[in-house]
Write a protein that holds these residues in place. Structure first.
Motif, PDB file in Angstrom:
ATOM      1  N   TYR A   1       0.856  -1.187   0.000  1.00 37.26           N
ATOM      2  CA  TYR A   1       0.000   0.000   0.000  1.00 37.26           C
ATOM      3  C   TYR A   1       0.888   1.231   0.000  1.00 37.26           C
ATOM      4  N   GLY A   2       0.315   2.361  -0.424  1.00 36.92           N
ATOM      5  CA  GLY A   2       1.077   3.605  -0.473  1.00 36.92           C
ATOM      6  C   GLY A   2       0.646   4.427  -1.675  1.00 36.92           C
TER       7      GLY A   2
ATOM      8  N   MET B   1      -9.154   3.227   8.042  1.00 36.81           N
ATOM      9  CA  MET B   1      -9.164   4.203   6.938  1.00 36.81           C
ATOM     10  C   MET B   1     -10.253   5.247   7.155  1.00 36.81           C
ATOM     11  N   ILE B   2     -11.427   4.772   7.573  1.00 43.91           N
ATOM     12  CA  ILE B   2     -12.554   5.701   7.795  1.00 43.91           C
ATOM     13  C   ILE B   2     -12.184   6.721   8.866  1.00 43.91           C
ATOM     14  N   LYS B   3     -11.598   6.223   9.957  1.00 45.48           N
ATOM     15  CA  LYS B   3     -11.238   7.096  11.070  1.00 45.48           C
ATOM     16  C   LYS B   3     -10.211   8.142  10.620  1.00 45.48           C
ATOM     17  N   THR B   4      -9.235   7.677   9.863  1.00 45.07           N
ATOM     18  CA  THR B   4      -8.147   8.578   9.435  1.00 45.07           C
ATOM     19  C   THR B   4      -8.674   9.629   8.460  1.00 45.07           C
ATOM     20  N   VAL B   5      -9.445   9.196   7.461  1.00 45.69           N
ATOM     21  CA  VAL B   5      -9.959  10.160   6.473  1.00 45.69           C
ATOM     22  C   VAL B   5     -10.875  11.168   7.171  1.00 45.69           C
ATOM     23  N   ASP B   6     -11.775  10.676   8.017  1.00 46.52           N
ATOM     24  CA  ASP B   6     -12.705  11.589   8.704  1.00 46.52           C
ATOM     25  C   ASP B   6     -11.939  12.610   9.546  1.00 46.52           C
ATOM     26  N   ARG B   7     -10.908  12.146  10.268  1.00 40.70           N
ATOM     27  CA  ARG B   7     -10.143  13.078  11.109  1.00 40.70           C
ATOM     28  C   ARG B   7      -9.465  14.146  10.246  1.00 40.70           C
ATOM     29  N   ILE B   8      -8.828  13.705   9.149  1.00 35.62           N
ATOM     30  CA  ILE B   8      -8.089  14.670   8.320  1.00 35.62           C
ATOM     31  C   ILE B   8      -9.050  15.650   7.638  1.00 35.62           C
ATOM     32  N   LEU B   9     -10.227  15.157   7.244  1.00 39.70           N
ATOM     33  CA  LEU B   9     -11.176  16.050   6.563  1.00 39.70           C
ATOM     34  C   LEU B   9     -11.997  16.889   7.546  1.00 39.70           C
ATOM     35  N   GLY B  10     -11.808  16.623   8.835  1.00 39.78           N
ATOM     36  CA  GLY B  10     -12.539  17.396   9.844  1.00 39.78           C
ATOM     37  C   GLY B  10     -13.985  16.944  10.024  1.00 39.78           C
ATOM     38  N   ASN B  11     -14.299  15.714   9.598  1.00 42.55           N
ATOM     39  CA  ASN B  11     -15.651  15.170   9.823  1.00 42.55           C
ATOM     40  C   ASN B  11     -15.757  14.651  11.257  1.00 42.55           C
TER      41      ASN B  11
ATOM     42  N   PHE C   1       2.452   0.577  10.881  1.00 43.65           N
ATOM     43  CA  PHE C   1       1.284   0.708  10.012  1.00 43.65           C
ATOM     44  C   PHE C   1       0.543   2.034  10.206  1.00 43.65           C
ATOM     45  N   GLU C   2       0.426   2.476  11.450  1.00 39.84           N
ATOM     46  CA  GLU C   2      -0.297   3.732  11.715  1.00 39.84           C
ATOM     47  C   GLU C   2       0.333   4.894  10.943  1.00 39.84           C
ATOM     48  N   GLU C   3       1.691   4.882  10.906  1.00 44.37           N
ATOM     49  CA  GLU C   3       2.429   5.926  10.205  1.00 44.37           C
ATOM     50  C   GLU C   3       2.214   5.795   8.685  1.00 44.37           C
ATOM     51  N   GLY C   4       2.272   4.558   8.215  1.00 47.37           N
ATOM     52  CA  GLY C   4       2.130   4.301   6.782  1.00 47.37           C
ATOM     53  C   GLY C   4       0.747   4.661   6.268  1.00 47.37           C
ATOM     54  N   ILE C   5      -0.285   4.324   7.035  1.00 47.32           N
ATOM     55  CA  ILE C   5      -1.648   4.577   6.558  1.00 47.32           C
ATOM     56  C   ILE C   5      -1.932   6.087   6.615  1.00 47.32           C
ATOM     57  N   GLU C   6      -1.367   6.765   7.612  1.00 45.51           N
ATOM     58  CA  GLU C   6      -1.535   8.229   7.701  1.00 45.51           C
ATOM     59  C   GLU C   6      -0.903   8.897   6.463  1.00 45.51           C
ATOM     60  N   LYS C   7       0.331   8.488   6.136  1.00 39.08           N
ATOM     61  CA  LYS C   7       1.012   9.055   4.958  1.00 39.08           C
ATOM     62  C   LYS C   7       0.214   8.774   3.693  1.00 39.08           C
ATOM     63  N   THR C   8      -0.322   7.557   3.616  1.00 35.21           N
ATOM     64  CA  THR C   8      -1.033   7.130   2.413  1.00 35.21           C
ATOM     65  C   THR C   8      -2.334   7.914   2.240  1.00 35.21           C
ATOM     66  N   VAL C   9      -3.102   8.012   3.320  1.00 37.53           N
ATOM     67  CA  VAL C   9      -4.379   8.743   3.246  1.00 37.53           C
ATOM     68  C   VAL C   9      -4.103  10.191   2.847  1.00 37.53           C
TER      69      VAL C   9
END
Ligand code: NAD
Ligand code: TYD
Length: 378
Positions: free
Chosen positions: A215-216, A290-300, A341-349
């Motif tokens: 992934y990436g 993924m849902i948690k990360t995207v929502d946090r970054i988008l401010g949802n 993984f937490e770091e990798g998925i954050e970078k990826t999102v």
């Protein structure tokens, strides 16, 4: 460092583009030729940052074109091949297995035969040459998920800050018997056998590696992670196959590219190395991350996108669990995954959210039509 002339096939694809970038930047004395047919999955925009480097060249070619490839080997005096070009998506292989046999099996055979003819014509023959074939853990088949809640794995792991779970007590080793289930993995298995046969029969200096799910950035958004990040952003349904219980072992793509560099230079001829993330996730748990990360970054608000989860008909022959043991590579060549993984998925999102233009370009046109066809039945 000696000068080398290297062809990287499939360099415009997901993993290939990371390998090309690494080699072009790290080895200015090498000539790196990116050979790619530019199918729906190949995109030269993946390599914008290095396309003007003097040690880089792109050649548009089908790996099944034996004559053209043989000529290129001679013109460029090629001494190394890193072979990634392939049809790579399991769902497509279920719909159209012939394309997979053609590219993955016949294409690989075509490269092997051209390399054989060229290298055997030289005075030094196979001395200093390398044919490095990139394969997948899917050739080993599926492992049982006999510990659904997870157990401590028996090997060292850097996978997650919360510790690592294994969902069964079996793993894929280099010695595990091949048992592919999908047309994709059957075609990859067949190509692996041909590569080894060229070593055993003709003495070609080959290496095969089998890697877990990558992934990436720059992954084509038909695969789980980029597809779902994009769908969450646009509030589209997330089609979870079956119960979402299948387990995959995820590795950040740059860690795979680093392993390929180490193995190309220091791996032993005729050996197989397994490459994995020591990072097993059930699909549904990964989707929630993924849902948690995207929502946090988008401010949802937290959990805002959970309602997008849509359970759909399972993939035919869906493999239950993949889990690689890459202890051999760690012990013999000193590689290990660099990212948790937490770091990798954050970078990826963040990368997919920041690169909407890239996403729009690759999801337009032909692919969009295919995607609509694919999920129409669900
Ligand atoms: P990808 O689908 O993103 O890219 C494949 C590339 O190959 C594309 O650029 C495409 O244009 C090119 N290609 C396809 N057919 C071709 C042909 N006939 N001639 C020349 N070029 C052609 O694939 P990926 O995910 O980057 O995978 C690369 C390799 O790594 C594959 O061999 C795959 O089996 C293997 N692999 C992938 C993963 C993964 O998680 N993605 C894991 C383990 C191994
Ligand atoms: P994928 O990214 O296609 O990789 P592979 O099949 O090579 O492992 O799929 C990863 C997992 O996610 C796999 O178990 C299938 C599942 N999946 C879904 O549930 N929904 C989807 O839309 C996709 C593409 C995959």
């Amino acid at each position: 460092m000696a000068k080398r002339n290297i062809i990287i096939t499939g360099g415009a694809g997901f993993i290939g583009s990371h390998v090309v970038r690494l080699f072009v930047n790290k080895y200015p004395e090498y000539n790196i030729i990116n050979l790619d047919k530019l199918t729906y999955a190949g995109n030269l925009a993946n390599l914008k940052d290095i396309e003007d480097k003097p040690n880089y060249k792109f050649v548009k070619m089908d790996i099944c074109d034996f004559e053209a490839f043989y000529q290129l080997m001679q013109d460029e005096q090629i001494d190394g091949i890193i072979h990634l070009a392939a049809e790579s998506h399991v769902d497509r292989s279920i719909k159209d297995p012939f394309t997979f046999a053609k590219t993955n099996v016949m294409g690989t055979l075509s490269l092997l035969q051209a390399a054989k003819l060229y290298w055997e014509s030289l005075p030094e023959k196979y001395e200093g040459k390398r044919f490095y074939h990139i394969s997948t853990d899917e050739v080993y088949g599926a492992l049982e998920m006999n510990h659904p809640e997870g157990i401590e794995p028996p090997f060292k792991t850097v996978a997650s800050s919360e510790g690592h779970k294994a969902y069964g007590d079996e793993f894929f080793y280099e010695t595990t018997k091949y048992n592919p289930h999908s047309p994709y993995s059957a075609a990859k298995a067949s190509s692996d056998h041909f590569v080894r046969a060229y070593h055993d029969t003709y003495g070609m200096p080959t290496i095969v590696t089998n890697c877990s799910n990558n992934y990436g950035p720059y992954q084509f958004p038909e695969k789980l992670i980029p597809l779902f990040i994009n769908n969450i952003r646009h509030r589209k349904p997330l089609p979870v196959y079956g119960k979402g219980e299948n387990v995959r072992d995820w590795l950040y793509v740059e860690d795979h590219a680093r392993a390929i560099d180490i193995i190309f230079h220091n791996g032993k001829i005729a050996e197989t190395y397994n490459i994995g993330g020591f990072n097993e996730w059930k699909n549904i748990d990964l989707i929630k991350v993924m849902i948690k990360t995207v929502d946090r970054i988008l401010g949802n608000p937290e959990g805002a996108s959970l309602d997008l989860i849509t359970y759909v008909t399972d993939r035919l022959g869906h493999d239950a669990r993949y889990a690689i043991d890459s202890t051999k590579l760690q012990k013999e060549l000193g590689w290990e995954p660099s990212l948790q993984f937490e770091e990798g998925i954050e970078k990826t999102v963040r990368w997919y959210l920041d690169n909407q233009e890239w996403m729009d370009n690759v999801t337009s046109g032909e692919y969009q039509k295919y995607y609509e066809e694919m999920y129409k039945s669900n």
